[in-house]
Design a protein around this motif. Structure first.
Motif, PDB file in Angstrom:
ATOM      1  N   HIS A  82     -19.406 -38.726   1.259  1.00 55.56           N
ATOM      2  CA  HIS A  82     -18.172 -39.463   1.530  1.00 55.56           C
ATOM      3  C   HIS A  82     -18.418 -40.846   2.144  1.00 55.56           C
ATOM      4  O   HIS A  82     -17.483 -41.619   2.307  1.00 55.56           O
ATOM      5  CB  HIS A  82     -17.247 -38.646   2.445  1.00 55.56           C
ATOM      6  CG  HIS A  82     -17.917 -38.135   3.683  1.00 55.56           C
ATOM      7  ND1 HIS A  82     -18.641 -36.960   3.713  1.00 55.56           N
ATOM      8  CD2 HIS A  82     -17.973 -38.639   4.942  1.00 55.56           C
ATOM      9  CE1 HIS A  82     -19.108 -36.755   4.935  1.00 55.56           C
ATOM     10  NE2 HIS A  82     -18.724 -37.750   5.698  1.00 55.56           N
ATOM     11  N   HIS A  83     -19.677 -41.162   2.469  1.00 52.09           N
ATOM     12  CA  HIS A  83     -20.006 -42.491   2.993  1.00 52.09           C
ATOM     13  C   HIS A  83     -20.467 -43.457   1.893  1.00 52.09           C
ATOM     14  O   HIS A  83     -20.599 -44.658   2.146  1.00 52.09           O
ATOM     15  CB  HIS A  83     -21.127 -42.394   4.038  1.00 52.09           C
ATOM     16  CG  HIS A  83     -20.761 -41.608   5.262  1.00 52.09           C
ATOM     17  ND1 HIS A  83     -19.828 -42.033   6.170  1.00 52.09           N
ATOM     18  CD2 HIS A  83     -21.211 -40.405   5.718  1.00 52.09           C
ATOM     19  CE1 HIS A  83     -19.714 -41.138   7.151  1.00 52.09           C
ATOM     20  NE2 HIS A  83     -20.543 -40.147   6.891  1.00 52.09           N
ATOM     21  N   SER A 139      -2.120 -31.990   7.793  1.00 50.75           N
ATOM     22  CA  SER A 139      -2.832 -32.662   6.710  1.00 50.75           C
ATOM     23  C   SER A 139      -3.353 -31.585   5.779  1.00 50.75           C
ATOM     24  O   SER A 139      -3.680 -30.480   6.221  1.00 50.75           O
ATOM     25  CB  SER A 139      -3.996 -33.502   7.259  1.00 50.75           C
ATOM     26  OG  SER A 139      -4.925 -32.671   7.926  1.00 50.75           O
ATOM     27  N   GLU A 142     -12.315 -36.127   4.484  1.00 48.10           N
ATOM     28  CA  GLU A 142     -13.496 -36.624   3.779  1.00 48.10           C
ATOM     29  C   GLU A 142     -13.620 -35.960   2.414  1.00 48.10           C
ATOM     30  O   GLU A 142     -13.245 -34.795   2.239  1.00 48.10           O
ATOM     31  CB  GLU A 142     -14.757 -36.337   4.605  1.00 48.10           C
ATOM     32  CG  GLU A 142     -14.732 -37.009   5.977  1.00 48.10           C
ATOM     33  CD  GLU A 142     -15.790 -36.483   6.935  1.00 48.10           C
ATOM     34  OE1 GLU A 142     -16.036 -37.152   7.955  1.00 48.10           O
ATOM     35  OE2 GLU A 142     -16.363 -35.398   6.669  1.00 48.10           O
ATOM     36  N   LEU A 199     -11.608 -31.316   5.993  1.00 47.83           N
ATOM     37  CA  LEU A 199     -10.863 -31.857   7.126  1.00 47.83           C
ATOM     38  C   LEU A 199     -11.642 -31.487   8.378  1.00 47.83           C
ATOM     39  O   LEU A 199     -12.033 -30.336   8.565  1.00 47.83           O
ATOM     40  CB  LEU A 199      -9.454 -31.265   7.188  1.00 47.83           C
ATOM     41  CG  LEU A 199      -8.556 -31.574   5.987  1.00 47.83           C
ATOM     42  CD1 LEU A 199      -7.344 -30.658   5.984  1.00 47.83           C
ATOM     43  CD2 LEU A 199      -8.118 -33.032   5.990  1.00 47.83           C
ATOM     44  N   PHE A 248     -10.634 -36.992  17.568  1.00 44.63           N
ATOM     45  CA  PHE A 248     -11.315 -37.286  16.315  1.00 44.63           C
ATOM     46  C   PHE A 248     -10.688 -36.449  15.211  1.00 44.63           C
ATOM     47  O   PHE A 248     -10.550 -35.246  15.341  1.00 44.63           O
ATOM     48  CB  PHE A 248     -12.802 -36.966  16.438  1.00 44.63           C
ATOM     49  CG  PHE A 248     -13.601 -37.268  15.193  1.00 44.63           C
ATOM     50  CD1 PHE A 248     -13.952 -38.565  14.892  1.00 44.63           C
ATOM     51  CD2 PHE A 248     -13.980 -36.250  14.348  1.00 44.63           C
ATOM     52  CE1 PHE A 248     -14.687 -38.848  13.747  1.00 44.63           C
ATOM     53  CE2 PHE A 248     -14.717 -36.516  13.205  1.00 44.63           C
ATOM     54  CZ  PHE A 248     -15.072 -37.816  12.907  1.00 44.63           C
ATOM     55  N   TYR A 249     -10.298 -37.119  14.107  1.00 48.20           N
ATOM     56  CA  TYR A 249      -9.581 -36.412  13.042  1.00 48.20           C
ATOM     57  C   TYR A 249      -9.826 -37.180  11.751  1.00 48.20           C
ATOM     58  O   TYR A 249      -9.452 -38.348  11.631  1.00 48.20           O
ATOM     59  CB  TYR A 249      -8.096 -36.390  13.377  1.00 48.20           C
ATOM     60  CG  TYR A 249      -7.245 -35.407  12.604  1.00 48.20           C
ATOM     61  CD1 TYR A 249      -7.721 -34.695  11.508  1.00 48.20           C
ATOM     62  CD2 TYR A 249      -5.922 -35.196  12.981  1.00 48.20           C
ATOM     63  CE1 TYR A 249      -6.931 -33.810  10.823  1.00 48.20           C
ATOM     64  CE2 TYR A 249      -5.107 -34.308  12.299  1.00 48.20           C
ATOM     65  CZ  TYR A 249      -5.611 -33.614  11.217  1.00 48.20           C
ATOM     66  OH  TYR A 249      -4.802 -32.731  10.544  1.00 48.20           O
ATOM     67  N   THR A 250     -10.465 -36.555  10.772  1.00 42.70           N
ATOM     68  CA  THR A 250     -10.803 -37.278   9.552  1.00 42.70           C
ATOM     69  C   THR A 250     -10.684 -36.376   8.324  1.00 42.70           C
ATOM     70  O   THR A 250     -10.881 -35.165   8.399  1.00 42.70           O
ATOM     71  CB  THR A 250     -12.231 -37.853   9.633  1.00 42.70           C
ATOM     72  OG1 THR A 250     -12.523 -38.596   8.456  1.00 42.70           O
ATOM     73  CG2 THR A 250     -13.259 -36.751   9.780  1.00 42.70           C
ATOM     74  N   ARG A 304     -11.765 -32.149  12.665  1.00 40.43           N
ATOM     75  CA  ARG A 304     -11.079 -32.723  13.820  1.00 40.43           C
ATOM     76  C   ARG A 304     -11.517 -32.046  15.113  1.00 40.43           C
ATOM     77  O   ARG A 304     -11.944 -30.903  15.134  1.00 40.43           O
ATOM     78  CB  ARG A 304      -9.575 -32.609  13.675  1.00 40.43           C
ATOM     79  CG  ARG A 304      -8.985 -31.238  13.947  1.00 40.43           C
ATOM     80  CD  ARG A 304      -7.472 -31.294  14.054  1.00 40.43           C
ATOM     81  NE  ARG A 304      -7.050 -32.188  15.109  1.00 40.43           N
ATOM     82  CZ  ARG A 304      -5.787 -32.445  15.406  1.00 40.43           C
ATOM     83  NH1 ARG A 304      -4.812 -31.852  14.716  1.00 40.43           N
ATOM     84  NH2 ARG A 304      -5.468 -33.257  16.378  1.00 40.43           N
TER      85      ARG A 304
END
Length: 439
Positions: free
Chosen positions: A18-19, A150, A5, A88, A1-3, A90
């Protein structure tokens, strides 16, 4: 899992996380205009108090950065206050450990800039040294792994508070911008770049962000990091001239050897003189048998009489070690070598040699070097153990990236050639006369 936002928070007003952003005007697709080098994708959030935040993602052709621009428009009757956050998150990657896996030596974790380069490694207790609560100007946050990273890069001049956290779905690094107040009828803009890609030095420098070049993590030690940057500059220059990373590695080793020639010459000259008097040392060893103290005393007297410095071969090695350690890290970290061919059977310098030719050559070079290197006072058991070292290193090198093995083979072969020449010049046998043996 890596996002990655980004959203807004507010104390007392409604703000989008962020949604909350949706495509503006219901647009599901945006076409790239013919001949254009960038594309912008609009999103929007409509607040209940007359506040609208329009977010635009801009993607550029042949670029690893994404511009994220938020424009706050206050059409309401009261002042709106909000704070932008970027983060970030993850799940730490599962990295296979072991000496033959360079990825396990590369740094994996969160990094940030608060006027100096800071980092926190992924481990079982990510927050062992605290959550961090640092207010900075022109700061940034990032997540690193081998060859890739990132990073959120805010516009210069922005202030932010950097923090770390550990959530059920992973490790988090966040920056919370300074509060923004938007009066009725006014607008405000906040923007940042999200970089997602390889640790290409040219791309990183193009961002023009203070401290970002440290993401190419040659070492946590400043001296090695500085040496690494210099060595990469030379390696990159050679590649630009030669056009092949494999030959550039060979050229770099040749240049480093040439610069360090005075030190290595002193080292090999010392080895040669010790080899010259090896028969006398062996005679002393036979004379004194198991009395190691008398043997060591007699050997030191011989060294003193013949003006041999037993440390003469060690000091140059110690001086050269930082250079070769930095060179090792340059080859481990340099993503430019990834999937880069050398010639013939080596088509990826970051993959192992498919036919084990380079590891075998490395074994041969080590074995020949061992034959030329004196080992005064070493007992038979130690000598037998040393004889297995070329085999041990050969097996290890069989699984190392071929670029690293190419470096070791080139360095070892040049060292062997230099040592052979010094031995020929200064290392003729010095067998003592018969009268001395009898005595």
């Amino acid at each position: 899992f890596y996002t990655a936002e980004s959203g807004w928070v507010s104390n007392g007003s409604k703000a989008p996380d962020h949604h909350a952003f949706v495509p503006e005007n219901g647009a599901g697709e945006v076409a790239l205009a013919k001949g254009s080098d960038s594309i912008s994708v609009p999103f929007v959030w409509q607040g209940p108090e007359g506040v609208t935040i329009r977010r635009t993602y801009t993607f550029k052709r042949a670029s690893y950065e994404i511009e994220v621009r938020d424009q706050v428009v206050n059409a309401g009757a009261g002042t709106w206050q909000g704070t932008v956050y970027r983060q970030l998150l993850r799940t730490p990657p599962q990295v296979k450990s072991g000496m033959t896996n360079p990825e396990s030596f590369s740094f994996n974790g969160a990094t940030w800039w608060d006027g100096s380069y800071q980092r926190r490694k992924f481990n079982e207790d990510y927050l062992e040294d605290g959550r961090v609560n640092s207010h900075v100007q022109n700061g940034w946050i990032a997540m690193l792994q081998h060859h890739f990273f990132s990073a959120w890069l805010p516009d210069q001049g922005e202030g932010a508070t950097i923090a770390l956290d550990a959530l059920p779905n992973g490790a988090l690094v966040r920056e919370l911008g300074d509060p923004v107040q938007v009066a009725p009828g006014a607008t405000a803009t906040r923007s940042a770049r999200l970089y997602v890609g390889p640790k290409l030095v040219s791309e990183i420098r193009a961002q023009q962000v203070p401290g970002l070049e440290r993401e190419v993590d040659y070492s946590q030690f400043s001296i090695l990091a500085i040496l690494g940057e210099g060595l990469f500059w030379v390696l990159n220059f050679l590649h630009g001239f030669i056009g092949n990373w494999g030959w550039a590695i060979i050229g770099l080793v040749v240049l480093v050897k040439a610069v360090l020639y005075p030190l290595s010459a002193a080292q090999y000259k010392s080895f040669a003189k010790m080899r010259k008097f090896q028969p006398r040392i062996q005679q002393l060893k036979e004379r004194y048998g198991d009395d190691k103290q008398k043997f060591q005393t007699a050997m030191m007297e011989l060294y003193k009489k013949e003006k041999i410095n037993p440390m003469g071969g060690c000091l140059p090695i110690l001086v050269q070690m930082p250079v070769f350690l930095a060179l090792y890290w340059v080859l481990v970290e340099t993503v430019e070598l990834r999937q880069a061919p050398w010639f013939a059977w080596i088509q990826d310098l970051t993959a192992r040699d498919p036919y084990f030719i380079l590891p075998v050559l490395n074994m041969l070079v080590m074995w020949l070097t061992q034959k030329l290197t004196p080992a005064p006072g070493m007992d038979p058991m130690q000598q037998k153990m040393m004889q297995f070292m070329p085999l041990v290193f050969g097996v290890m090198m069989a699984f190392f990236p071929s670029g690293l093995v190419l470096y070791w083979v080139t360095n070892g072969a040049l060292g062997l050639l230099q040592q052979w020449w010094m031995t020929k010049r200064h290392g003729e046998s010095a067998t003592p006369p018969k009268t001395a043996i009898a005595k």
